[in-house]
Design an enzyme around this catalytic site. Sequence first.
Site, PDB file in Angstrom:
ATOM      1  N   TYR A   1      33.803   7.707   4.051  1.00  0.00           N
ATOM      2  CA  TYR A   1      33.810   6.250   3.872  1.00  0.00           C
ATOM      3  C   TYR A   1      34.649   5.974   2.625  1.00  0.00           C
ATOM      4  O   TYR A   1      34.289   6.425   1.531  1.00  0.00           O
ATOM      5  CB  TYR A   1      32.396   5.710   3.672  1.00  0.00           C
ATOM      6  CG  TYR A   1      31.529   5.738   4.919  1.00  0.00           C
ATOM      7  CD1 TYR A   1      30.856   6.886   5.318  1.00  0.00           C
ATOM      8  CD2 TYR A   1      31.387   4.589   5.703  1.00  0.00           C
ATOM      9  CE1 TYR A   1      30.064   6.907   6.461  1.00  0.00           C
ATOM     10  CE2 TYR A   1      30.597   4.601   6.852  1.00  0.00           C
ATOM     11  CZ  TYR A   1      29.942   5.757   7.224  1.00  0.00           C
ATOM     12  OH  TYR A   1      29.161   5.775   8.361  1.00  0.00           O
TER      13      TYR A   1
ATOM     14  N   LYS B   1      24.283   1.276  12.098  1.00  0.00           N
ATOM     15  CA  LYS B   1      22.897   0.945  12.441  1.00  0.00           C
ATOM     16  C   LYS B   1      22.701   0.268  13.805  1.00  0.00           C
ATOM     17  O   LYS B   1      21.578   0.221  14.311  1.00  0.00           O
ATOM     18  CB  LYS B   1      22.309   0.013  11.363  1.00  0.00           C
ATOM     19  CG  LYS B   1      22.074   0.680  10.028  1.00  0.00           C
ATOM     20  CD  LYS B   1      20.761   1.438  10.010  1.00  0.00           C
ATOM     21  CE  LYS B   1      20.685   2.463   8.926  1.00  0.00           C
ATOM     22  NZ  LYS B   1      21.214   3.779   9.264  1.00  0.00           N
TER      23      LYS B   1
ATOM     24  N   PRO C   1      29.402  -2.665  11.297  1.00  0.00           N
ATOM     25  CA  PRO C   1      29.212  -1.251  11.652  1.00  0.00           C
ATOM     26  C   PRO C   1      29.196  -0.266  10.476  1.00  0.00           C
ATOM     27  O   PRO C   1      28.954   0.921  10.677  1.00  0.00           O
ATOM     28  CB  PRO C   1      30.390  -0.943  12.587  1.00  0.00           C
ATOM     29  CG  PRO C   1      31.400  -1.996  12.309  1.00  0.00           C
ATOM     30  CD  PRO C   1      30.678  -3.199  11.820  1.00  0.00           C
TER      31      PRO C   1
ATOM     32  N   HIS D   1      25.211  16.345  11.267  1.00  0.00           N
ATOM     33  CA  HIS D   1      25.796  16.191   9.937  1.00  0.00           C
ATOM     34  C   HIS D   1      24.701  16.050   8.879  1.00  0.00           C
ATOM     35  O   HIS D   1      23.819  15.207   9.001  1.00  0.00           O
ATOM     36  CB  HIS D   1      26.703  14.958   9.882  1.00  0.00           C
ATOM     37  CG  HIS D   1      28.031  15.167  10.560  1.00  0.00           C
ATOM     38  ND1 HIS D   1      29.124  14.375  10.330  1.00  0.00           N
ATOM     39  CD2 HIS D   1      28.437  16.111  11.438  1.00  0.00           C
ATOM     40  CE1 HIS D   1      30.157  14.803  11.037  1.00  0.00           C
ATOM     41  NE2 HIS D   1      29.751  15.858  11.734  1.00  0.00           N
TER      42      HIS D   1
ATOM     43  N   TYR E   1      20.707   5.411   5.184  1.00  0.00           N
ATOM     44  CA  TYR E   1      21.706   5.877   6.155  1.00  0.00           C
ATOM     45  C   TYR E   1      21.065   6.713   7.265  1.00  0.00           C
ATOM     46  O   TYR E   1      21.390   6.537   8.445  1.00  0.00           O
ATOM     47  CB  TYR E   1      22.794   6.690   5.433  1.00  0.00           C
ATOM     48  CG  TYR E   1      23.997   6.978   6.307  1.00  0.00           C
ATOM     49  CD1 TYR E   1      25.010   6.046   6.456  1.00  0.00           C
ATOM     50  CD2 TYR E   1      24.110   8.177   7.000  1.00  0.00           C
ATOM     51  CE1 TYR E   1      26.111   6.295   7.266  1.00  0.00           C
ATOM     52  CE2 TYR E   1      25.209   8.443   7.811  1.00  0.00           C
ATOM     53  CZ  TYR E   1      26.207   7.491   7.936  1.00  0.00           C
ATOM     54  OH  TYR E   1      27.288   7.744   8.743  1.00  0.00           O
TER      55      TYR E   1
HETATM   56  P1  RFL Z   1      25.882  -3.796  24.564  1.00  0.00           P
HETATM   57  O1  RFL Z   1      26.373  -2.428  24.342  1.00  0.00           O
HETATM   58  O2  RFL Z   1      26.751  -4.931  24.167  1.00  0.00           O
HETATM   59  O3  RFL Z   1      25.490  -3.926  26.107  1.00  0.00           O
HETATM   60  C1  RFL Z   1      25.150  -5.168  26.688  1.00  0.00           C
HETATM   61  C2  RFL Z   1      25.453  -5.105  28.169  1.00  0.00           C
HETATM   62  O4  RFL Z   1      25.075  -6.333  28.769  1.00  0.00           O
HETATM   63  C3  RFL Z   1      26.110  -6.739  29.675  1.00  0.00           C
HETATM   64  N1  RFL Z   1      26.053  -8.213  29.855  1.00  0.00           N
HETATM   65  C4  RFL Z   1      25.519  -8.795  30.946  1.00  0.00           C
HETATM   66  N2  RFL Z   1      24.959  -8.278  32.040  1.00  0.00           N
HETATM   67  C5  RFL Z   1      24.525  -9.159  32.974  1.00  0.00           C
HETATM   68  N3  RFL Z   1      24.649 -10.510  32.857  1.00  0.00           N
HETATM   69  C6  RFL Z   1      25.219 -11.057  31.773  1.00  0.00           C
HETATM   70  N4  RFL Z   1      25.342 -12.376  31.670  1.00  0.00           N
HETATM   71  C7  RFL Z   1      25.681 -10.185  30.756  1.00  0.00           C
HETATM   72  N5  RFL Z   1      26.274 -10.381  29.548  1.00  0.00           N
HETATM   73  C8  RFL Z   1      26.502  -9.173  29.037  1.00  0.00           C
HETATM   74  C9  RFL Z   1      27.374  -6.266  28.999  1.00  0.00           C
HETATM   75  O5  RFL Z   1      28.452  -6.153  29.921  1.00  0.00           O
HETATM   76  C10 RFL Z   1      26.935  -4.929  28.424  1.00  0.00           C
HETATM   77  O6  RFL Z   1      27.148  -3.861  29.331  1.00  0.00           O
HETATM   78  O7  RFL Z   1      24.485  -4.011  23.815  1.00  0.00           O
HETATM   79  P2  RFL Z   1      23.258  -2.984  23.595  1.00  0.00           P
HETATM   80  O8  RFL Z   1      22.926  -2.268  24.844  1.00  0.00           O
HETATM   81  O9  RFL Z   1      22.200  -3.747  22.893  1.00  0.00           O
HETATM   82  O10 RFL Z   1      23.861  -1.857  22.616  1.00  0.00           O
HETATM   83  C11 RFL Z   1      24.193  -2.170  21.285  1.00  0.00           C
HETATM   84  C12 RFL Z   1      25.339  -1.282  20.806  1.00  0.00           C
HETATM   85  O11 RFL Z   1      26.389  -1.354  21.741  1.00  0.00           O
HETATM   86  C13 RFL Z   1      25.842  -1.689  19.409  1.00  0.00           C
HETATM   87  O12 RFL Z   1      24.773  -2.036  18.576  1.00  0.00           O
HETATM   88  C14 RFL Z   1      26.639  -0.558  18.717  1.00  0.00           C
HETATM   89  O13 RFL Z   1      27.805  -0.258  19.421  1.00  0.00           O
HETATM   90  C15 RFL Z   1      27.005  -0.955  17.278  1.00  0.00           C
HETATM   91  N6  RFL Z   1      27.845   0.064  16.599  1.00  0.00           N
HETATM   92  C16 RFL Z   1      27.267   1.179  16.020  1.00  0.00           C
HETATM   93  N7  RFL Z   1      25.940   1.384  16.102  1.00  0.00           N
HETATM   94  C17 RFL Z   1      25.384   2.527  15.593  1.00  0.00           C
HETATM   95  O14 RFL Z   1      24.161   2.686  15.655  1.00  0.00           O
HETATM   96  N8  RFL Z   1      26.136   3.526  14.989  1.00  0.00           N
HETATM   97  C18 RFL Z   1      27.489   3.392  14.868  1.00  0.00           C
HETATM   98  O15 RFL Z   1      28.129   4.307  14.388  1.00  0.00           O
HETATM   99  C19 RFL Z   1      28.101   2.171  15.358  1.00  0.00           C
HETATM  100  N9  RFL Z   1      29.430   1.992  15.290  1.00  0.00           N
HETATM  101  C20 RFL Z   1      29.224  -0.123  16.507  1.00  0.00           C
HETATM  102  C21 RFL Z   1      30.011   0.873  15.839  1.00  0.00           C
HETATM  103  C22 RFL Z   1      29.853  -1.241  17.054  1.00  0.00           C
HETATM  104  C23 RFL Z   1      31.221  -1.395  16.933  1.00  0.00           C
HETATM  105  N10 RFL Z   1      31.804  -2.548  17.511  1.00  0.00           N
HETATM  106  C24 RFL Z   1      32.883  -2.518  18.394  1.00  0.00           C
HETATM  107  C25 RFL Z   1      31.115  -3.812  17.394  1.00  0.00           C
HETATM  108  C26 RFL Z   1      31.373   0.729  15.706  1.00  0.00           C
HETATM  109  C27 RFL Z   1      31.985  -0.411  16.233  1.00  0.00           C
HETATM  110  C28 RFL Z   1      33.476  -0.548  16.021  1.00  0.00           C
HETATM  111  C1  PHB Z   2      32.118   5.794  14.672  1.00  0.00           C
HETATM  112  O1  PHB Z   2      32.266   7.025  14.748  1.00  0.00           O
HETATM  113  O2  PHB Z   2      32.560   5.034  15.542  1.00  0.00           O
HETATM  114  C2  PHB Z   2      31.409   5.216  13.508  1.00  0.00           C
HETATM  115  C3  PHB Z   2      30.825   6.069  12.582  1.00  0.00           C
HETATM  116  C4  PHB Z   2      30.170   5.536  11.485  1.00  0.00           C
HETATM  117  C5  PHB Z   2      30.116   4.173  11.309  1.00  0.00           C
HETATM  118  C6  PHB Z   2      30.693   3.319  12.243  1.00  0.00           C
HETATM  119  C7  PHB Z   2      31.358   3.847  13.351  1.00  0.00           C
HETATM  120  O3  PHB Z   2      29.500   3.668  10.203  1.00  0.00           O
END
Ligand code: RFL
Ligand code: PHB
Length: 413
Positions: A220, A316, A312, A91, A404
């Site tokens: 957005y 980032k 989110p 994109h 961004y």
């Molecule tokens: P995770 O993905 O939470 O993985 C951590 C893992 O550790 C395990 N764990 C354990 N394992 C062993 N012993 C324990 N005691 C443990 N406790 C926990 C867990 O089961 C899990 O498997 O962290 P990690 O790897 O640092 O990854 C981070 C990302 O998941 C997170 O930053 C992103 O999802 C955030 N996020 C977004 N980030 C972006 O860069 N671009 C996006 O578009 C974006 N959209 C989002 C998002 C997060 C969202 N939510 C649900 C918070 C959209 C949403 C809605």
């Molecule tokens: C997503 O596709 O899940 C998504 C995209 C952009 C954001 C957050 C989540 O800023």
Amino acid sequence: MGTSVSASPAFTTDISMKKQRVQVAIIGAGPSGLLLGQLLARSGIDALIIERQSPDYVLGRIRAGVLEQVTMDLLDEAGVGERMHREGLVHGGFDMLFKGQRHRIDLQQLTGGKQVMVYGQTEVTRDLRDARQAAGLRTVYSAEHVSVHDFDTAAPRVRYQVGGEQHEVECDFIAGCDGFHGVCRASVPSGAITEYEKVYPFGWLGVLSDTPPVHHELIYANSPRGFALCSQRSQTRSRYYLQVPLTDKLESWSDEAFWDELRLRLDPAARDHLVTGPSIEKSIAPLRSFVTEPMRFGRMFLAGDAAHIVPPTGAKGLNLAATDVKYLAGALLEYFQEKSQAGIDGYSERCLRRVWRAERFSWWFTSLMHRFPENGEIGQKFQEAELDYLIHSQAGARSVAENYVGLALNFGE
Ligand code: RFL
Ligand code: PHB
């Protein structure tokens, strides 16, 4: 620093313990842990990943969708970028919608050609997991009672149980990649850590559906009814989000109610184009800004969501996690191959500089785009005036765009 941690109460000394040794014990098989494991393996560093959940559970979490160039480069470096380049959607811009009208932020034009990749976290995790499996590298899934010990000494240990059997891993370093609710950060004595936190008074209700996206780029939306985001996973799979009060229950949001509310927050053209269908996933995520300082405790490092959370809105979270992992893999490589402590000593400061910049952007973008009832009508007017300024000012639009797509790794150096 005294960071001794006692054994989990679940352990008793009279049961035999299976022992093993690795150079790095990685806690968590989310994107941070798996990416670190892959980068270390490619440098010949021996690591074991210990994960609390099952592989399917980890893959089932629908989260991030937007990858910055830094993250794409790192996935390539880890040898897992092939499917992303084939199936991901590149994109060069996104739309900001306010006062019922859409305005495009041209990322490419404003940043000298930079773009982002829309490729779901589920796919990133699957690619990393498959590569790890194919290389015969070990991940322990469904580990219970994971605990970290003696990370303030030269001989840290990790303990866990699987199928009723107790295991102990001796290692040189522990990488805490275990997310916000993990055990690593929680094991640091409170006097050795500072936590900064802001919890927002709303959450994001997300829906995944097998319907074509409403627009070829992301939208957005700032609306007096609350924020909305139109995202996507492919030409046939859409991801939508609505700002909802934290008190809302998932059960009270039928698919129909979701689509009706989304329509009300969109502009007439998007409303007409919106194709609806049954949700294949629906969840509510709270929004939080959170930073831990420092990110290193003796021989234990925190990376990704274990150390910091962003709302989110700025997309980032995963990208910050990837940068932590890049710095950590580099530091460990320097230690094992060049016998240098420099990378390890600089890890926390290096990460935190980038973390705080992304935290600031994510907080600001969240504040600009969401409805804060306590700010009243005038709050909405201020937001609309700021958005109007941003899209008509080259400087304003460029500031949004360069944050961004992700600030350069050497930004400000
Ligand atoms: P995770 O993905 O939470 O993985 C951590 C893992 O550790 C395990 N764990 C354990 N394992 C062993 N012993 C324990 N005691 C443990 N406790 C926990 C867990 O089961 C899990 O498997 O962290 P990690 O790897 O640092 O990854 C981070 C990302 O998941 C997170 O930053 C992103 O999802 C955030 N996020 C977004 N980030 C972006 O860069 N671009 C996006 O578009 C974006 N959209 C989002 C998002 C997060 C969202 N939510 C649900 C918070 C959209 C949403 C809605
Ligand atoms: C997503 O596709 O899940 C998504 C995209 C952009 C954001 C957050 C989540 O800023």
